[in-house]
Write a protein that holds these residues in place. Sequence first.
Motif, PDB file in Angstrom:
ATOM      1  N   ALA A  98       8.216  -4.826  16.793  1.00  0.00           N
ATOM      2  CA  ALA A  98       7.711  -4.498  18.130  1.00  0.00           C
ATOM      3  C   ALA A  98       8.765  -4.754  19.197  1.00  0.00           C
ATOM      4  CB  ALA A  98       6.454  -5.311  18.420  1.00  0.00           C
ATOM      5  N   ALA A  99       9.551  -5.821  19.031  1.00  0.00           N
ATOM      6  CA  ALA A  99      10.620  -6.093  19.995  1.00  0.00           C
ATOM      7  C   ALA A  99      11.674  -4.992  19.964  1.00  0.00           C
ATOM      8  CB  ALA A  99      11.256  -7.451  19.689  1.00  0.00           C
ATOM      9  N   LEU A 100      12.020  -4.514  18.783  1.00  0.00           N
ATOM     10  CA  LEU A 100      12.986  -3.418  18.683  1.00  0.00           C
ATOM     11  C   LEU A 100      12.431  -2.139  19.304  1.00  0.00           C
ATOM     12  CD1 LEU A 100      14.355  -3.993  15.063  1.00  0.00           C
ATOM     13  CD2 LEU A 100      15.435  -4.607  17.231  1.00  0.00           C
ATOM     14  N   VAL A 101      11.141  -1.896  19.122  1.00  0.00           N
ATOM     15  CA  VAL A 101      10.513  -0.718  19.748  1.00  0.00           C
ATOM     16  C   VAL A 101      10.572  -0.829  21.266  1.00  0.00           C
ATOM     17  CG1 VAL A 101       8.324   0.486  20.084  1.00  0.00           C
ATOM     18  CG2 VAL A 101       9.016  -0.201  17.790  1.00  0.00           C
ATOM     19  N   SER A 102      10.266  -2.002  21.795  1.00  0.00           N
ATOM     20  CA  SER A 102      10.305  -2.185  23.253  1.00  0.00           C
ATOM     21  C   SER A 102      11.717  -2.020  23.794  1.00  0.00           C
ATOM     22  CB  SER A 102       9.757  -3.569  23.621  1.00  0.00           C
ATOM     23  OG  SER A 102       8.396  -3.681  23.286  1.00  0.00           O
ATOM     24  N   ILE A 103      12.703  -2.547  23.084  1.00  0.00           N
ATOM     25  CA  ILE A 103      14.093  -2.407  23.535  1.00  0.00           C
ATOM     26  C   ILE A 103      14.516  -0.943  23.529  1.00  0.00           C
ATOM     27  CG2 ILE A 103      16.489  -2.946  22.954  1.00  0.00           C
ATOM     28  CD1 ILE A 103      15.517  -5.637  21.901  1.00  0.00           C
ATOM     29  N   GLY A 104      14.187  -0.224  22.462  1.00  0.00           N
ATOM     30  CA  GLY A 104      14.556   1.188  22.394  1.00  0.00           C
ATOM     31  C   GLY A 104      13.875   2.023  23.464  1.00  0.00           C
ATOM     32  N   VAL A 105      12.576   1.805  23.640  1.00  0.00           N
ATOM     33  CA  VAL A 105      11.848   2.557  24.671  1.00  0.00           C
ATOM     34  C   VAL A 105      12.380   2.224  26.057  1.00  0.00           C
ATOM     35  CG1 VAL A 105       9.583   2.828  25.768  1.00  0.00           C
ATOM     36  CG2 VAL A 105       9.765   2.828  23.282  1.00  0.00           C
ATOM     37  N   THR A 106      12.713   0.969  26.309  1.00  0.00           N
ATOM     38  CA  THR A 106      13.228   0.577  27.627  1.00  0.00           C
ATOM     39  C   THR A 106      14.577   1.228  27.905  1.00  0.00           C
ATOM     40  OG1 THR A 106      12.051  -1.532  27.498  1.00  0.00           O
ATOM     41  CG2 THR A 106      13.874  -1.370  29.060  1.00  0.00           C
ATOM     42  N   LEU A 107      15.479   1.206  26.932  1.00  0.00           N
ATOM     43  CA  LEU A 107      16.812   1.783  27.142  1.00  0.00           C
ATOM     44  C   LEU A 107      16.741   3.289  27.330  1.00  0.00           C
ATOM     45  CD1 LEU A 107      18.929  -0.254  24.557  1.00  0.00           C
ATOM     46  CD2 LEU A 107      18.782  -0.584  27.021  1.00  0.00           C
ATOM     47  N   VAL A 108      16.062   3.975  26.417  1.00  0.00           N
ATOM     48  CA  VAL A 108      15.986   5.439  26.507  1.00  0.00           C
ATOM     49  C   VAL A 108      15.181   5.864  27.728  1.00  0.00           C
ATOM     50  CG1 VAL A 108      15.205   7.528  25.329  1.00  0.00           C
ATOM     51  CG2 VAL A 108      16.247   5.678  24.018  1.00  0.00           C
ATOM     52  N   ALA A 238       0.739   2.846  25.292  1.00  0.00           N
ATOM     53  CA  ALA A 238       0.701   2.615  23.849  1.00  0.00           C
ATOM     54  C   ALA A 238      -0.722   2.397  23.350  1.00  0.00           C
ATOM     55  CB  ALA A 238       1.569   1.410  23.502  1.00  0.00           C
ATOM     56  N   SER A 239      -1.551   1.788  24.162  1.00  0.00           N
ATOM     57  CA  SER A 239      -2.918   1.503  23.726  1.00  0.00           C
ATOM     58  C   SER A 239      -3.779   2.752  23.621  1.00  0.00           C
ATOM     59  CB  SER A 239      -3.569   0.503  24.684  1.00  0.00           C
ATOM     60  OG  SER A 239      -3.691   1.060  25.990  1.00  0.00           O
ATOM     61  N   ILE A 240      -3.447   3.815  24.364  1.00  0.00           N
ATOM     62  CA  ILE A 240      -4.288   5.018  24.308  1.00  0.00           C
ATOM     63  C   ILE A 240      -3.619   6.180  23.570  1.00  0.00           C
ATOM     64  CG2 ILE A 240      -5.481   4.423  26.443  1.00  0.00           C
ATOM     65  CD1 ILE A 240      -3.746   6.396  27.907  1.00  0.00           C
ATOM     66  N   TYR A 241      -2.290   6.160  23.444  1.00  0.00           N
ATOM     67  CA  TYR A 241      -1.597   7.267  22.803  1.00  0.00           C
ATOM     68  C   TYR A 241      -1.129   6.954  21.381  1.00  0.00           C
ATOM     69  CZ  TYR A 241      -1.342   9.105  27.566  1.00  0.00           C
ATOM     70  OH  TYR A 241      -1.649   9.553  28.818  1.00  0.00           O
ATOM     71  N   LEU A 242      -1.118   5.689  20.986  1.00  0.00           N
ATOM     72  CA  LEU A 242      -0.642   5.306  19.660  1.00  0.00           C
ATOM     73  C   LEU A 242      -1.785   4.710  18.850  1.00  0.00           C
ATOM     74  CD1 LEU A 242       2.800   3.589  20.450  1.00  0.00           C
ATOM     75  CD2 LEU A 242       2.344   5.996  19.946  1.00  0.00           C
ATOM     76  N   THR A 243      -1.835   5.068  17.589  1.00  0.00           N
ATOM     77  CA  THR A 243      -2.811   4.498  16.653  1.00  0.00           C
ATOM     78  C   THR A 243      -2.148   3.741  15.515  1.00  0.00           C
ATOM     79  OG1 THR A 243      -2.869   6.592  15.424  1.00  0.00           O
ATOM     80  CG2 THR A 243      -4.513   6.292  17.169  1.00  0.00           C
ATOM     81  N   ASP A 244      -0.867   3.963  15.302  1.00  0.00           N
ATOM     82  CA  ASP A 244      -0.136   3.288  14.246  1.00  0.00           C
ATOM     83  C   ASP A 244       0.344   1.936  14.753  1.00  0.00           C
ATOM     84  OD1 ASP A 244       1.310   2.514  12.066  1.00  0.00           O
ATOM     85  OD2 ASP A 244       2.670   4.226  12.049  1.00  0.00           O
ATOM     86  N   GLN A 245      -0.073   0.861  14.099  1.00  0.00           N
ATOM     87  CA  GLN A 245       0.310  -0.476  14.531  1.00  0.00           C
ATOM     88  C   GLN A 245       1.808  -0.723  14.407  1.00  0.00           C
ATOM     89  OE1 GLN A 245      -1.458  -2.988  15.942  1.00  0.00           O
ATOM     90  NE2 GLN A 245      -3.178  -1.576  16.118  1.00  0.00           N
ATOM     91  N   LYS A 246       2.476  -0.025  13.513  1.00  0.00           N
ATOM     92  CA  LYS A 246       3.911  -0.214  13.339  1.00  0.00           C
ATOM     93  C   LYS A 246       4.712   0.328  14.518  1.00  0.00           C
ATOM     94  CE  LYS A 246       3.753  -0.051   8.286  1.00  0.00           C
ATOM     95  NZ  LYS A 246       4.265   0.645   7.078  1.00  0.00           N
ATOM     96  N   MET A 247       4.111   1.168  15.334  1.00  0.00           N
ATOM     97  CA  MET A 247       4.800   1.750  16.484  1.00  0.00           C
ATOM     98  C   MET A 247       4.511   1.002  17.779  1.00  0.00           C
ATOM     99  SD  MET A 247       4.166   5.810  15.671  1.00  0.00           S
ATOM    100  CE  MET A 247       5.196   6.297  17.046  1.00  0.00           C
TER     101      MET A 247
END
Length: 315
Positions: A98-108, A238-247
């Motif tokens: 989840a931390a890697l996802v947040s870092i990637g989303v923040t940078l991009v 993320a809470s309304i558009y994502l259903t996969d917990q890994k994302m």
Amino acid sequence: MSAVVGRPVPEGVRERSRWAAPPRPVWEEEPAKTGLAAKGLVLGIACFAVLFPLWIVIVTSLSPKKVIDDTGGLVVVPKGITFVAYQELLGGGQVQRAALVSIGVTLVGTLFSMTVSVLCAYGLSRRDSLGHRWILMTLLATMFFGAGLIPTYLLVQALGLTDTYLALILPSAVSVFNILVLRGFFMGISPELVDSARIDGAGDWRILWRIVLPLSRAVLAVITLFYAVGYWSAWFNASIYLTDQKMMPLQNVMIQLVQKQERPVGLSAQINTGQLSPLAIQMAVMVLALLPVAVLSPFVQKHFRKGMLTGAVKG
């Protein structure tokens, strides 16, 4: 003591004059000691109100399970330090992903938002640009009128963005307020610089890259921080558009931990066997979520006054 004309001012004098407080106007009275004491007291109380909860979170995340159990909850006075919670969180599993996802989303997301906002603000700052007034009015209208959650979700679903990382970026990629701040700052740049560049044959792209952006570092730093903090702290998309917990990004995992909906993958065994305290895990995730903002904010703080005030007042 004034320096004699033609003589160099000693280095020590220059340093003292640089760091000395600016002189008060002749009509402004010297502050009273009671006033200074009251200001210091208010600032001290405000700092304590901000730092004390942060201190509790950090101390609790570093406390052993026995200390947390003895205190019955949050720890104020440290009685032993352990980094087991951070080692388990960063050793792999859901929190690290989840931390890697947040870092990637923040940078991009920050890069994309800044690119769109700078280009839009520069176009709107040029009064001779095609349709800039109508575009500006349209952008201003979006600040007061919105489509709502259901139409926005249907649009994201129709575009095929659900269960993709683009759903965390595109729906909130542009802030009209940030565009207006950038536009005001760009309009405050001397027109003579732009005109001289045009006479030399420079186009809009070169003017933007070589003249406007270097002169706008203060406001660019502030707006970049705004976008970065927004992406890093976002959880609703993320809470309304994502259903996969890994994302899921870090903020959503933190909400799940705080609400005790579920435990990160790989930590349930340690918690059940008594090696870790669930409260220490919750506090450690909070510290990890606050750490990037706390580290980056002091480096941008010096640009806040110049960037925000100039961009908001001019134009």
